[in-house]
Design a protein around this motif. Structure first.
Motif, short mmCIF file in Angstrom:
data_model
loop_
_atom_site.label_atom_id
_atom_site.label_comp_id
_atom_site.label_asym_id
_atom_site.label_seq_id
_atom_site.Cartn_x
_atom_site.Cartn_y
_atom_site.Cartn_z
N ALA A 45 0.83 -1.20 0.00
CA ALA A 45 0.00 0.00 0.00
C ALA A 45 0.87 1.25 0.00
N GLY A 46 1.98 1.22 0.71
CA GLY A 46 2.90 2.35 0.72
C GLY A 46 3.49 2.60 -0.65
N THR A 47 3.80 1.53 -1.38
CA THR A 47 4.32 1.67 -2.73
C THR A 47 3.26 2.27 -3.65
N ALA A 48 2.02 1.82 -3.50
CA ALA A 48 0.93 2.37 -4.30
C ALA A 48 0.70 3.84 -3.95
N ALA A 49 0.79 4.16 -2.66
CA ALA A 49 0.61 5.55 -2.23
C ALA A 49 1.75 6.42 -2.76
N ALA A 50 2.95 5.89 -2.78
CA ALA A 50 4.08 6.63 -3.31
C ALA A 50 3.90 6.87 -4.81
N ALA A 51 3.36 5.88 -5.50
CA ALA A 51 3.10 6.05 -6.93
C ALA A 51 2.00 7.08 -7.13
N GLY A 52 0.97 7.07 -6.27
CA GLY A 52 -0.10 8.06 -6.35
C GLY A 52 0.42 9.45 -5.99
N ALA A 53 1.32 9.52 -5.02
CA ALA A 53 1.90 10.81 -4.64
C ALA A 53 2.78 11.35 -5.75
N ALA A 54 3.45 10.47 -6.46
CA ALA A 54 4.28 10.92 -7.57
C ALA A 54 3.41 11.50 -8.67
N ALA A 55 2.22 10.93 -8.86
CA ALA A 55 1.31 11.47 -9.86
C ALA A 55 0.72 12.80 -9.40
N ALA A 56 0.55 12.96 -8.10
CA ALA A 56 -0.02 14.18 -7.56
C ALA A 56 0.99 15.32 -7.46
N VAL A 57 2.27 15.04 -7.68
CA VAL A 57 3.30 16.06 -7.58
C VAL A 57 3.16 17.08 -8.70
N THR A 58 2.63 16.70 -9.84
CA THR A 58 2.51 17.61 -10.97
C THR A 58 1.04 18.02 -11.16
N PRO A 59 0.56 18.98 -10.38
CA PRO A 59 -0.82 19.41 -10.53
C PRO A 59 -0.99 20.29 -11.77
N THR A 60 -2.21 20.38 -12.24
CA THR A 60 -2.50 21.20 -13.40
C THR A 60 -3.15 22.50 -12.94
N GLY A 61 -3.07 23.50 -13.76
CA GLY A 61 -3.72 24.76 -13.45
C GLY A 61 -2.73 25.83 -13.04
N GLU A 62 -3.29 26.96 -12.66
CA GLU A 62 -2.49 28.12 -12.28
C GLU A 62 -2.18 28.05 -10.78
N LYS A 63 -0.93 28.33 -10.45
CA LYS A 63 -0.52 28.26 -9.05
C LYS A 63 -0.91 29.54 -8.32
N TRP A 64 -1.53 29.37 -7.17
CA TRP A 64 -1.88 30.47 -6.30
C TRP A 64 -1.08 30.30 -5.02
N GLN A 65 -0.21 31.24 -4.73
CA GLN A 65 0.65 31.17 -3.54
C GLN A 65 -0.11 31.78 -2.36
N CYS A 66 -0.14 31.05 -1.25
CA CYS A 66 -0.87 31.48 -0.07
C CYS A 66 0.10 31.79 1.07
N GLU A 67 -0.45 32.34 2.15
CA GLU A 67 0.39 32.61 3.30
C GLU A 67 0.82 31.31 3.97
#
Length: 193
Positions: A45-67
């Motif tokens: 499950a950790g390996t699958a989560a790491a693979a999912g996290a790797a996919a989530a590292v590159t989000p789409t859209g415009e970046k909004w920087q917050c405090e």
């Protein structure tokens, strides 16, 4: 006699504890086997989560920087889209537009509780289910340079230089007093005979 009773009690106590220890030992071995299999499942499950996290590292859209170093990504056009995709902490959320009376743009999903409120100066992300503000003072690159937020409410407002009331071309201007009581003002101005 006291010694005999004491010895019998100690013997009975040791016999029951020995039986309890013997009964527990076979139970310990399967638990250890279960622990090994559960650690294998957790590793998978950790390996699958790491693979999912790797996919989530590159989000789409415009970046909004917050405090506080937080950031979120917004996909979609705030001027015309009815549903925006907000990427927050590794997950994408579809937030539909909600109507407001304040002029702010609001995108809220009741299932997840995420509520994005965008005003001309900043954006804020709330979790209505938990009653928390997740991110505050979020701005995109244009807003950090001094521009207003790209909101639909801001796009619908009249420019600052435009007058709010404009007379139609070639049309007469109606005064408010004349429109309410045109005959009464003329009659009251005439002297009574």
């Amino acid at each position: 006699m006291k010694h005999l009773v004491l010895a019998a009690c100690i013997g009975a106590f040791s016999l029951t504890t020995a039986t309890a220890v013997m009964a527990q030992e076979p139970a310990k071995k399967p638990t250890a086997a279960k622990k090994k299999s559960s650690t294998k499942k957790k590793a998978a499950a950790g390996t699958a989560a790491a693979a999912g996290a790797a996919a989530a590292v590159t989000p789409t859209g415009e970046k909004w920087q917050c405090e506080l170093g937080n950031s979120l990504y917004i996909s979609g056009d705030m001027l015309r889209d009815e549903i925006l995709t907000v990427h927050w902490q590794g997950r994408d959320y579809k937030l539909p537009r909600q109507s407001t009376v304040t002029g702010a743009d609001r995108y809220y999903d009741a299932r997840t509780g995420l509520d994005l409120v965008v005003i001309p100066g900043k954006a804020m992300l709330f979790n209505k289910n938990l009653g928390q503000r997740l991110a505050d003072d979020c701005q995109n690159a244009a807003m950090q340079a001094g521009a207003a937020a790209p909101t639909q409410a801001g796009g619908l407002r009249a420019p600052v230089g435009a007058p709010l009331l404009v007379t139609p071309p070639g049309g007469p201007t109606i005064q408010p007093q004349q429109a309410q009581q045109p005959d009464a003002t003329q009659q009251s101005a005439a002297p009574k005979q």
